[in-house]
Design a protein around this motif. Structure first.
Motif, mmCIF file in Angstrom:
data_model
loop_
_atom_site.group_PDB
_atom_site.id
_atom_site.type_symbol
_atom_site.label_atom_id
_atom_site.label_comp_id
_atom_site.label_asym_id
_atom_site.label_seq_id
_atom_site.Cartn_x
_atom_site.Cartn_y
_atom_site.Cartn_z
ATOM 1 N N ASP A 18 -3.928 5.318 -0.825
ATOM 2 C CA ASP A 18 -4.671 4.092 -1.145
ATOM 3 C C ASP A 18 -5.813 3.893 -0.152
ATOM 4 O O ASP A 18 -5.652 4.123 1.049
ATOM 5 C CB ASP A 18 -3.750 2.869 -1.094
ATOM 6 N N ASP A 57 -7.089 -6.000 5.092
ATOM 7 C CA ASP A 57 -6.239 -6.034 3.900
ATOM 8 C C ASP A 57 -4.768 -6.130 4.307
ATOM 9 O O ASP A 57 -4.326 -5.478 5.258
ATOM 10 C CB ASP A 57 -6.440 -4.778 3.050
ATOM 11 N N ARG A 66 -1.800 -6.296 8.800
ATOM 12 C CA ARG A 66 -3.038 -6.001 8.076
ATOM 13 C C ARG A 66 -3.697 -4.730 8.605
ATOM 14 O O ARG A 66 -3.449 -4.312 9.737
ATOM 15 C CB ARG A 66 -3.996 -7.194 8.183
ATOM 16 N N THR A 76 -10.935 0.218 8.206
ATOM 17 C CA THR A 76 -11.141 0.633 6.823
ATOM 18 C C THR A 76 -10.878 2.123 6.714
ATOM 19 O O THR A 76 -11.332 2.908 7.546
ATOM 20 C CB THR A 76 -12.579 0.324 6.382
ATOM 21 N N ALA A 103 0.842 -1.192 0.000
ATOM 22 C CA ALA A 103 0.000 0.000 0.000
ATOM 23 C C ALA A 103 0.878 1.243 0.000
ATOM 24 O O ALA A 103 2.009 1.231 0.487
ATOM 25 C CB ALA A 103 -0.926 0.007 1.221
ATOM 26 N N VAL A 108 -8.028 1.242 1.769
ATOM 27 C CA VAL A 108 -7.898 -0.157 2.179
ATOM 28 C C VAL A 108 -9.060 -0.514 3.089
ATOM 29 O O VAL A 108 -9.645 0.357 3.751
ATOM 30 C CB VAL A 108 -6.561 -0.418 2.920
ATOM 31 N N ARG A 109 -9.391 -1.776 3.096
ATOM 32 C CA ARG A 109 -10.442 -2.279 3.979
ATOM 33 C C ARG A 109 -9.816 -3.020 5.156
ATOM 34 O O ARG A 109 -8.705 -3.530 5.051
ATOM 35 C CB ARG A 109 -11.400 -3.199 3.214
ATOM 36 N N GLN A 110 -10.552 -3.063 6.243
ATOM 37 C CA GLN A 110 -10.072 -3.773 7.425
ATOM 38 C C GLN A 110 -9.713 -5.208 7.066
ATOM 39 O O GLN A 110 -10.489 -5.918 6.443
ATOM 40 C CB GLN A 110 -11.155 -3.767 8.498
#
Length: 229
Positions: free
Chosen positions: A25, A31, A131, A135, A21, A27-29
């Motif tokens: 960007d 990712d 991760r 989000t 990333a 991103v979702r929880q």
């Protein structure tokens, strides 16, 4: 400040081998964002799995030995009752049987230990992949391939830019005229002659004053239309 804004730190030390990333960007929880070198822990997992197989083999062998000795013990005991075997033979087999039972218990304990090591190593391996905890949008990226990171290394900041919180310092005089749910207007420069105006209401006021400045903070939650802010 964006809603749910968090700074991502690694849970363990290591050398970064992947960064997935960059700034800006979305991103979702959950990712995957960063991966550190896990070869050491992968080898430890393989060794623990090999030990587990050896311990299972030892357990099977101990159980087979116990079964064999139980049959011999029964036969010898019957023969001893008929006077065809000595009591010493019976006692010898009983000792061997007790030893086989102890070998089973030892193998079972070693299996439990190996399983525990495997579980712990897998937990460590999972921590080599970092991760997104929430989000949102990536900002303040610090993670770079090849860098050595520790638990105090800041990797990213992530926050939901659709919802922002504006913090305003209030002195004691302002507190006399400002209250929660009061309407506010926020003016933001747009690069043109006209300013962007955001209508909102005062969300909350901290009840604690700074002992030195005698001021406190008010917070305003606003919708960030079109991610303008």
């Amino acid at each position: 400040i964006s809603e749910n804004q968090v700074t991502l730190y690694p849970e363990m030390s290591g050398r970064v081998i992947r960064v997935l990333a960059k700034n800006g960007d979305f991103v979702r929880q959950g990712d995957l964002l960063v991966v550190v070198n896990a070869s050491q822990y992968e080898e430890q997992l393989k060794q623990a799995q090999a030990n587990l197989r050896v311990n299972h083999a030892a357990l099977n062998q101990a159980k087979a030995r116990k079964k064999e000795l139980e049959a011999q013990f029964r036969r010898t005991s019957m023969l001893a009752e008929e006077g065809l075997a000595s009591q010493a033979d019976v006692e010898t087999l009983q000792a061997q049987l007790d030893s086989a039972i102890a070998a089973i218990e030892l193998a079972e304990a070693q299996i439990q230990e190996s399983e525990s090591v495997i579980e712990e190593t897998r937990t460590v391996l999972s921590k080599t992949e970092f991760r997104a905890p929430v989000t949102g949008t990536i900002g303040r990226r610090n993670a770079q391939i090849g860098m050595q990171v520790g638990t105090n290394t800041e990797l990213f900041t992530i926050g939901d830019l659709n919802k922002l919180r504006v913090e305003v310092v209030l002195n004691t005089e302002a507190l006399q005229n400002i209250e929660v749910d009061q309407r506010v207007r926020i003016f933001a420069p747009s690069g043109t002659r006209e300013q962007q105006v955001f209508d909102a209401r005062l969300s909350r006021i901290s009840p604690f004053l700074d002992p030195v400045t005698r001021s406190t903070e008010a917070e305003i939650d606003i919708r960030n239309r079109g991610n303008f802010l």
